[in-house]
Write an enzyme that holds these catalytic residues in place. Structure first.
Site, PDB file in Angstrom:
ATOM      1  N   ASP A 163     -25.409  23.339 -80.454  1.00  0.00           N
ATOM      2  CA  ASP A 163     -25.712  22.961 -81.796  1.00  0.00           C
ATOM      3  C   ASP A 163     -25.008  24.134 -82.839  1.00  0.00           C
ATOM      4  OD1 ASP A 163     -27.295  21.726 -84.170  1.00  0.00           O
ATOM      5  OD2 ASP A 163     -28.287  23.739 -84.171  1.00  0.00           O
ATOM      6  N   ASP A 218     -25.690  24.823 -86.836  1.00  0.00           N
ATOM      7  CA  ASP A 218     -26.600  25.694 -87.702  1.00  0.00           C
ATOM      8  C   ASP A 218     -28.089  25.791 -87.202  1.00  0.00           C
ATOM      9  OD1 ASP A 218     -25.317  25.022 -90.725  1.00  0.00           O
ATOM     10  OD2 ASP A 218     -25.048  23.215 -89.380  1.00  0.00           O
ATOM     11  N   THR A 232     -23.046  18.820 -83.857  1.00  0.00           N
ATOM     12  CA  THR A 232     -23.872  19.184 -85.096  1.00  0.00           C
ATOM     13  C   THR A 232     -24.078  17.976 -85.888  1.00  0.00           C
ATOM     14  OG1 THR A 232     -23.617  20.317 -87.346  1.00  0.00           O
ATOM     15  CG2 THR A 232     -21.596  19.751 -86.195  1.00  0.00           C
ATOM     16  N   SER A 233     -25.179  18.159 -86.975  1.00  0.00           N
ATOM     17  CA  SER A 233     -25.778  17.134 -87.688  1.00  0.00           C
ATOM     18  C   SER A 233     -24.660  17.105 -89.191  1.00  0.00           C
ATOM     19  CB  SER A 233     -27.073  17.269 -87.918  1.00  0.00           C
ATOM     20  OG  SER A 233     -27.816  16.814 -86.762  1.00  0.00           O
ATOM     21  N   LYS A 237     -28.899  12.861 -84.369  1.00  0.00           N
ATOM     22  CA  LYS A 237     -29.996  13.575 -83.840  1.00  0.00           C
ATOM     23  C   LYS A 237     -31.057  12.912 -84.471  1.00  0.00           C
ATOM     24  CE  LYS A 237     -27.421  17.820 -82.711  1.00  0.00           C
ATOM     25  NZ  LYS A 237     -27.155  19.033 -83.007  1.00  0.00           N
ATOM     26  N   ASP A 282     -31.663  24.790 -81.536  1.00  0.00           N
ATOM     27  CA  ASP A 282     -32.748  25.515 -82.388  1.00  0.00           C
ATOM     28  C   ASP A 282     -33.908  24.610 -82.796  1.00  0.00           C
ATOM     29  OD1 ASP A 282     -32.291  25.820 -85.648  1.00  0.00           O
ATOM     30  OD2 ASP A 282     -31.059  24.917 -84.355  1.00  0.00           O
TER      31      ASP A 282
END
Length: 224
Positions: free
Chosen positions: A19, A21, A110-111, A142, A167
């Site tokens: 991931d 961030d 990543t989102s 996600k 995270d």
């Protein structure tokens, strides 16, 4: 005391998918500033934003606002986040982790949108893997498994042989749904809220090495 990484010891992974961030970079101050301002502009209490960490912006907007406001609201949060990179930093161990892995053995999922991921990566100077999957690349972000499944596909490996480093609870849910092993970092979420095969403070606790026999990526504890 056993190592927190003990559940992963002895396992050779085809690749590691990170991931971004909260795992590789600390963008929390930017995220808070941008989304609080966005919420206030749209007549929402900032408390309504709780529980969305790691969820794509489009999904957050869709959850909080009626359909006729989605397009303009999404455009606005994208504008706010793209314009603010003040204070974004690389988290401990992140640069070392990426440097230790061969280009065909790691990826980012990543989102963030593609433009936002590019802006934040540029702000940190972080080395970028060959494969970067963003919210723009998948129909479902996600906590659905799609980002990790696509990252594994682009790496040419089976998702079941990948380790995901996350995270956020939603990201870990997505990783498990994809069949991946999971390693959680407690950079943004309390340990008791994380469900993973192993949990560490940050990537500074982890060493990634390639198996001498070419069998994949090995994970071990890093001494500080």
């Amino acid at each position: 005391m056993p190592s927190p990484l003990a559940p992963l010891h002895g396992r050779a992974f085809a690749a590691v998918i990170f991931d971004m961030d909260g795992t590789l970079i600390d963008s929390i101050p930017v995220v808070i500033r941008s989304w609080v301002r966005w919420a206030q502009e749209h007549g929402l209490e900032p408390e309504r934003l709780q529980g969305f960490h790691g969820v794509p912006a489009a999904a957050i907007v869709a959850d909080l606002l009626p359909p006729h406001r989605h397009e303009s609201a999404l455009s606005r949060i994208n504008e706010l986040e793209l314009a603010d990179t003040d204070g974004i930093t690389v988290l401990p161990g992140a640069a070392e982790a990426l440097a230790a892995l061969a280009p065909d053995r790691c990826a980012i999922a990543t989102s963030c949108s593609t433009p936002l991921a590019e802006v934040r990566i540029e702000a940190t100077g972080l080395r970028v893997p060959r494969v970067v999957v963003t919210a723009d690349d998948v129909e479902r972000g996600k906590p659905h498994p799609d980002p990790f499944l696509l990252a594994a596909e682009r790496l040419g490996v089976d998702a079941e042989r990948c380790l995901v480093v996350e995270d956020a609870p939603g990201g870990l849910t997505a990783a498990r749904a994809a069949g991946c092993a999971t390693l959680a970092v407690t950079t943004t979420t309390p340990r008791h809220e994380l469900v993973a095969d192993a949990i560490v403070e940050n990537l500074g606790d982890v060493a990634f090495t390639h198996s001498p026999q070419g069998g994949g990526v090995l994970v071990s504890s890093r001494s500080r």
